[in-house]
Design an enzyme around this catalytic site. Structure first.
Site, short mmCIF file in Angstrom:
data_model
loop_
_atom_site.label_atom_id
_atom_site.label_comp_id
_atom_site.label_asym_id
_atom_site.label_seq_id
_atom_site.Cartn_x
_atom_site.Cartn_y
_atom_site.Cartn_z
N GLU A 277 0.73 -1.15 -0.12
CA GLU A 277 0.19 0.06 0.08
C GLU A 277 0.65 1.22 -0.18
O GLU A 277 0.73 2.09 1.06
CB GLU A 277 -0.84 0.07 1.16
CG GLU A 277 -2.20 0.66 1.41
CD GLU A 277 -2.61 0.57 2.61
OE1 GLU A 277 -3.86 -0.06 2.51
OE2 GLU A 277 -2.27 1.06 3.84
N ARG A 316 6.68 19.71 4.08
CA ARG A 316 7.74 18.79 4.36
C ARG A 316 8.96 19.46 5.19
O ARG A 316 9.32 18.76 6.20
CB ARG A 316 8.10 17.74 3.53
CG ARG A 316 6.79 17.13 2.96
CD ARG A 316 7.32 15.80 2.06
NE ARG A 316 7.61 14.66 2.88
CZ ARG A 316 8.89 14.26 2.94
NH1 ARG A 316 9.83 14.88 2.18
NH2 ARG A 316 9.23 13.18 3.69
N CYS A 350 5.23 34.99 6.12
CA CYS A 350 5.41 35.80 7.25
C CYS A 350 5.96 35.05 8.30
O CYS A 350 5.27 35.26 9.53
CB CYS A 350 4.60 36.81 7.64
SG CYS A 350 5.06 38.21 8.75
N GLU A 351 6.93 34.24 8.36
CA GLU A 351 7.51 33.23 9.30
C GLU A 351 8.92 33.02 9.27
O GLU A 351 9.36 32.40 7.96
CB GLU A 351 6.67 31.90 9.17
CG GLU A 351 5.35 31.80 9.44
CD GLU A 351 4.70 30.82 10.64
OE1 GLU A 351 5.79 30.50 11.54
OE2 GLU A 351 3.74 30.81 10.75
N1 LLP Z 1 -1.11 3.21 4.26
C1 LLP Z 1 -1.25 3.77 5.77
C2 LLP Z 1 -2.30 3.49 6.50
C3 LLP Z 1 -0.72 4.97 5.83
O1 LLP Z 1 -0.82 5.66 7.17
C4 LLP Z 1 0.28 5.54 4.85
C5 LLP Z 1 1.03 6.88 5.33
C6 LLP Z 1 0.57 4.88 3.75
C7 LLP Z 1 0.07 3.78 3.48
C8 LLP Z 1 1.60 5.45 2.91
O2 LLP Z 1 2.87 5.53 3.24
P1 LLP Z 1 4.04 6.05 2.41
O3 LLP Z 1 4.18 4.62 1.47
O4 LLP Z 1 3.47 6.91 1.39
O5 LLP Z 1 5.13 6.07 3.07
N2 LLP Z 1 3.41 13.39 5.36
C9 LLP Z 1 4.54 12.45 5.56
C10 LLP Z 1 4.01 10.95 5.50
C11 LLP Z 1 3.03 10.59 6.21
C12 LLP Z 1 2.60 9.16 6.00
C13 LLP Z 1 1.02 9.00 6.65
N3 LLP Z 1 0.69 7.58 6.34
C14 LLP Z 1 5.63 12.70 4.79
O6 LLP Z 1 5.52 13.77 3.90
O7 LLP Z 1 6.59 12.20 4.87
#
Ligand code: LLP
Length: 430
Positions: A277, A316, A350-351
């Site tokens: 996933e 990020r 503005c940060e």
């Molecule tokens: N499945 C579930 C249940 C998840 O919670 C997530 C990510 C994924 C799959 C996908 O994960 P990935 O393959 O994309 O690592 N905003 C953060 C990442 C937060 C991920 C949240 N859940 C960033 O920018 O690194």
């Protein structure tokens, strides 16, 4: 292995398009996605029975459609992600009986809208991350014999940052592994059938950690018993953002999970479907955020390039201290020659934390970049995942457009937000 991210600090073109031309045609800041990279990344995962795209990484309808055409199924974490999936052509029901569910809602809660929609209007498959979800769904659909899967927290986790670690007793995610027995009781009570287990332990997994996860999955799967049809290893496949970082060994990653599948198939005497996933892995490297330098400041030893995108566009770096490749292109077609210099790249907000070159903890760092002027372009690379989707309207900045580059065509897949859209829901008091 296929595509390698370009880490040079000059980037004249993306997918055959001159960066300067993209900036001129679509304005800045603008997100562009290279469709070929997404297709390649999807193809890398062919060994898995199901590739379920975690659309939270980039939920633009055209990206969902592109991945659907490749054969990906989809994950949704909110009712509106479910609706996006439906708009992109996914259905709630499997294509054939016993087949995988096209859309899976994976979350730790149902808000009221999600529960109403899923219980009454559109029976998408639910992957429950809390026992309350089993209760709430159970009460609404008791006796219908609906299938559910459980997202388990095996008691430990891992992540590229503490904020992306999703296992262990400090994590809010998933059902605690020791509560499995209680879940069976609830399921029986409501006539729900637990047919799958899911463990997403965090973004940025490694193989050592994965071995532990596989062991935990075997253990819990045995407790579920023969009604188990599917196991999902969640997302978290890393991409190399910085020079020196690498991809996970996908063949080994798959082999470890296949071993769990083989073990369960011989224990249960029927086929077990293996799902993966990923979000980031499928889309991160396809994306670039093109911005324009609007001011150049020299303060003692510090050179600042201030661009027209900020953490309102790409959160990020300020959230995790994430490192993105930064490259430049001339705005006017000349070549950026001359010596490189250490520069700090910041945005318009503005940060003081609105800096793209920062480490975790907010420490400002520098990047070696070509000498640039106002009007030159700065490209923030590997921003296809958790880029546009995490954007905000802070400082009343408008959401940037998104453009898909495919087969030599550049197509707007999201228009720039307008001022009228920004204020549309605000009401003036009398
Ligand atoms: N499945 C579930 C249940 C998840 O919670 C997530 C990510 C994924 C799959 C996908 O994960 P990935 O393959 O994309 O690592 N905003 C953060 C990442 C937060 C991920 C949240 N859940 C960033 O920018 O690194």
């Amino acid at each position: 292995m296929g595509y390698e991210p370009a880490f040079g600090n000059r980037r004249e073109e993306i997918a055959g398009f001159a960066v300067a031309e993209l900036a001129r045609r679509f304005g800045t800041p603008v997100y562009v996605y290279d469709a070929a990279v997404i297709r390649q990344r999807y193809a890398d995962l062919a060994a898995f029975d199901v590739v379920r795209y975690a659309q939270k990484a980039c939920s633009n309808l055209s990206i969902l459609k592109l991945l659907r055409e490749q054969g990906a199924l989809v994950d949704a974490v909110s009712v509106n992600e479910v609706r996006r999936a439906l708009l992109a052509g996914y259905t709630a029901e499997p294509e054939e009986k016993g087949g995988p569910f096209p859309i899976v809602y994976t979350a730790d809660i149902f808000d009221q809208a999600a529960l109403d929609f899923i219980a009454d209007e559109c029976p998408v498959h639910v992957n429950c991350g809390s026992m309350d979800m089993i209760w709430q769904l159970g009460e609404r659909v008791a006796g219908q014999g609906r299938e559910i899967t459980l997202r388990l927290n095996p008691g430990f986790g891992h992540g590229h940052s503490q904020k992306t670690n999703t296992g262990g007793d400090q994590s809010k995610h998933g059902i605690w592994f020791e509560d499995l027995e209680r879940c069976f009781e609830l399921a029986v009570h409501f006539g729900l059938k637990i047919t799958g287990l899911h463990m997403h332990i965090g973004s940025g997994t490694d193989l050592e950690h994965l071995r532990q996860v596989c062991g935990a999955m075997k253990q819990s799967a045995r407790e579920v018993g023969t009604q188990l049809q599917t196991i999902s290893c969640g997302g978290g496949l890393p991409v190399p953002y910085r020079p020196g970082e690498s991809y996970v060994d996908l063949a080994e990653y798959h082999r470890l999970w296949q071993e769990v599948v083989d073990f369960l198939e011989s224990a249960f005497g029927h086929k077990i479907r293996l799902e993966v996933e990923p979000g980031r892995y499928l889309v991160a490297e396809s994306g670039s955020l093109i911005t324009e330098i609007r001011a150049v400041k020299r303060q003692k030893g510090n050179l600042f390039y201030l661009v027209d995108a900020g953490f309102n566009n790409l959160a990020r770096p300020i959230m995790y201290g994430s490192w993105h490749p930064i490259a430049m292109a001339a705005g006017d077609g000349r070549y950026l020659s001359g010596d490189d210099e250490e520069a700090i790249v910041g945005g318009p907000l503005c940060e003081s934390g609105d800096i793209f070159t920062q480490e975790e903890g907010g420490f400002v760092s520098r990047r070696r970049l070509p000498r640039g002027e106002v009007g030159d372009l700065v490209v923030l690379g590997i921003t296809g995942a958790y880029g546009a989707v995490m954007a905000s309207n802070y400082n009343s900045k408008l959401l940037a457009p998104e453009v898909l580059l495919d087969h030599g065509q550049a197509r707007v897949i999201r228009k720039r937000q307008s001022f009228e859209q920004l204020v549309a829901n605000e009401l003036e008091t009398e």
